[in-house]
Design an enzyme around this catalytic site. Sequence first.
Site, mmCIF file in Angstrom:
data_model
loop_
_atom_site.group_PDB
_atom_site.id
_atom_site.type_symbol
_atom_site.label_atom_id
_atom_site.label_comp_id
_atom_site.label_asym_id
_atom_site.label_seq_id
_atom_site.Cartn_x
_atom_site.Cartn_y
_atom_site.Cartn_z
ATOM 1 C CE LYS A 1 14.453 26.577 90.933
ATOM 2 N NZ LYS A 1 14.855 27.536 90.288
ATOM 3 N NE ARG B 1 9.677 27.784 86.064
ATOM 4 C CZ ARG B 1 11.086 27.376 85.811
ATOM 5 N NH1 ARG B 1 11.305 26.089 86.793
ATOM 6 N NH2 ARG B 1 12.745 28.034 85.309
ATOM 7 N NE ARG C 1 23.064 27.814 85.417
ATOM 8 C CZ ARG C 1 22.702 27.582 86.040
ATOM 9 N NH1 ARG C 1 22.198 26.987 86.799
ATOM 10 N NH2 ARG C 1 21.665 28.192 85.084
ATOM 11 N NE ARG D 1 20.520 26.589 82.307
ATOM 12 C CZ ARG D 1 19.497 26.439 83.291
ATOM 13 N NH1 ARG D 1 20.069 25.631 84.485
ATOM 14 N NH2 ARG D 1 18.587 26.833 83.399
ATOM 15 N NE ARG E 1 16.312 31.094 82.917
ATOM 16 C CZ ARG E 1 17.644 31.319 83.340
ATOM 17 N NH1 ARG E 1 18.598 31.066 83.168
ATOM 18 N NH2 ARG E 1 18.116 30.136 84.416
HETATM 19 P P1 ADP Z 1 15.714 27.534 85.819
HETATM 20 O O1 ADP Z 1 15.557 27.663 87.293
HETATM 21 O O2 ADP Z 1 17.143 28.801 87.196
HETATM 22 O O3 ADP Z 1 14.753 28.834 85.137
HETATM 23 P P2 ADP Z 1 15.319 25.090 84.812
HETATM 24 O O4 ADP Z 1 16.119 24.408 84.932
HETATM 25 O O5 ADP Z 1 13.880 24.951 85.992
HETATM 26 O O6 ADP Z 1 16.414 26.257 85.641
HETATM 27 O O7 ADP Z 1 14.292 25.362 83.755
HETATM 28 C C1 ADP Z 1 14.741 26.138 82.850
HETATM 29 C C2 ADP Z 1 13.887 26.391 81.400
HETATM 30 O O8 ADP Z 1 13.229 25.278 81.640
HETATM 31 C C3 ADP Z 1 12.568 27.087 82.205
HETATM 32 O O9 ADP Z 1 13.225 28.655 82.131
HETATM 33 C C4 ADP Z 1 11.699 27.092 80.902
HETATM 34 O O10 ADP Z 1 11.512 27.270 79.767
HETATM 35 C C5 ADP Z 1 12.320 25.114 81.224
HETATM 36 N N1 ADP Z 1 11.041 24.888 81.834
HETATM 37 C C6 ADP Z 1 11.153 24.055 83.395
HETATM 38 N N2 ADP Z 1 10.327 23.981 84.490
HETATM 39 C C7 ADP Z 1 9.149 24.410 83.966
HETATM 40 C C8 ADP Z 1 7.919 24.622 83.984
HETATM 41 N N3 ADP Z 1 7.085 23.520 85.274
HETATM 42 N N4 ADP Z 1 6.889 24.453 82.841
HETATM 43 C C9 ADP Z 1 6.975 25.311 82.488
HETATM 44 N N5 ADP Z 1 8.469 25.630 81.423
HETATM 45 C C10 ADP Z 1 9.371 24.894 82.808
#
Ligand code: ADP
Length: 201
Positions: free
Chosen positions: A19, A94, A133, A139, A150
């Site tokens: 994404k 989300r 990654r 990370r 996740r």
């Molecule tokens: P990925 O899609 O690989 O999980 P992101 O960078 O989108 O990576 O998100 C990393 C983390 O940040 C998530 O696992 C969550 O803990 C937090 N996070 C990101 N966006 C949201 C959201 N909209 N609501 C709640 N937590 C979020």
Amino acid sequence: MTDTTTARLLIIGPPGAGKGTQASRIAERYGVPAISTGDIFRANIKGGTPLGKQVQAIIEQGELVPDSLTNEIVEDRLQQADAVGGFLLDGYPRTVEQVHALDAMLRPVGAGLDAVVLLEAEVDEVVARLLKRAELEGRADDTEEVIRHRQEVYAEQTAPLVALFSERGILVSVNGLGTVEEVADRIAQGLDAKLGARVGS
Ligand code: ADP
């Protein structure tokens, strides 16, 4: 009133689907800022801010940050000048509650999301990508156990949103397998069709 100059977009898909990479390309193509809640949280963790301290453990465990906190952060971000003419959200909404919160944020300007790109990829493929990654970027939430968790959180909390956007007629499903260019081309084609080819090229 239909505003043909703005694009309010979202990219959604399982962790590891690519994404972030595609988000910057879409944002550039449509001339809107890419807004990633994950990036906002990580920048705050890195900077040691109060928000960063609040969310660090949650993110490292692969859990979702509470809706109320996440909604507040997005609401602030969408009020900044660069987002007035449109945006590409990456990683938000989300949960169903976040969808309703975003609807409420956009209602005063008589707007809603114009299109939602669903980047599709198999679990085994995305887990393999994230493990790779992990070696490169390190990370904190890219350990195998957290990666698997996740994926479960995505399946339970976020995947149900796809039906909702499909019912609204704004979903653009794209196969996330292939090179970055191939996937970017598929997204551009799907989005142009959905948005009525408002962007030349
Ligand atoms: P990925 O899609 O690989 O999980 P992101 O960078 O989108 O990576 O998100 C990393 C983390 O940040 C998530 O696992 C969550 O803990 C937090 N996070 C990101 N966006 C949201 C959201 N909209 N609501 C709640 N937590 C979020």
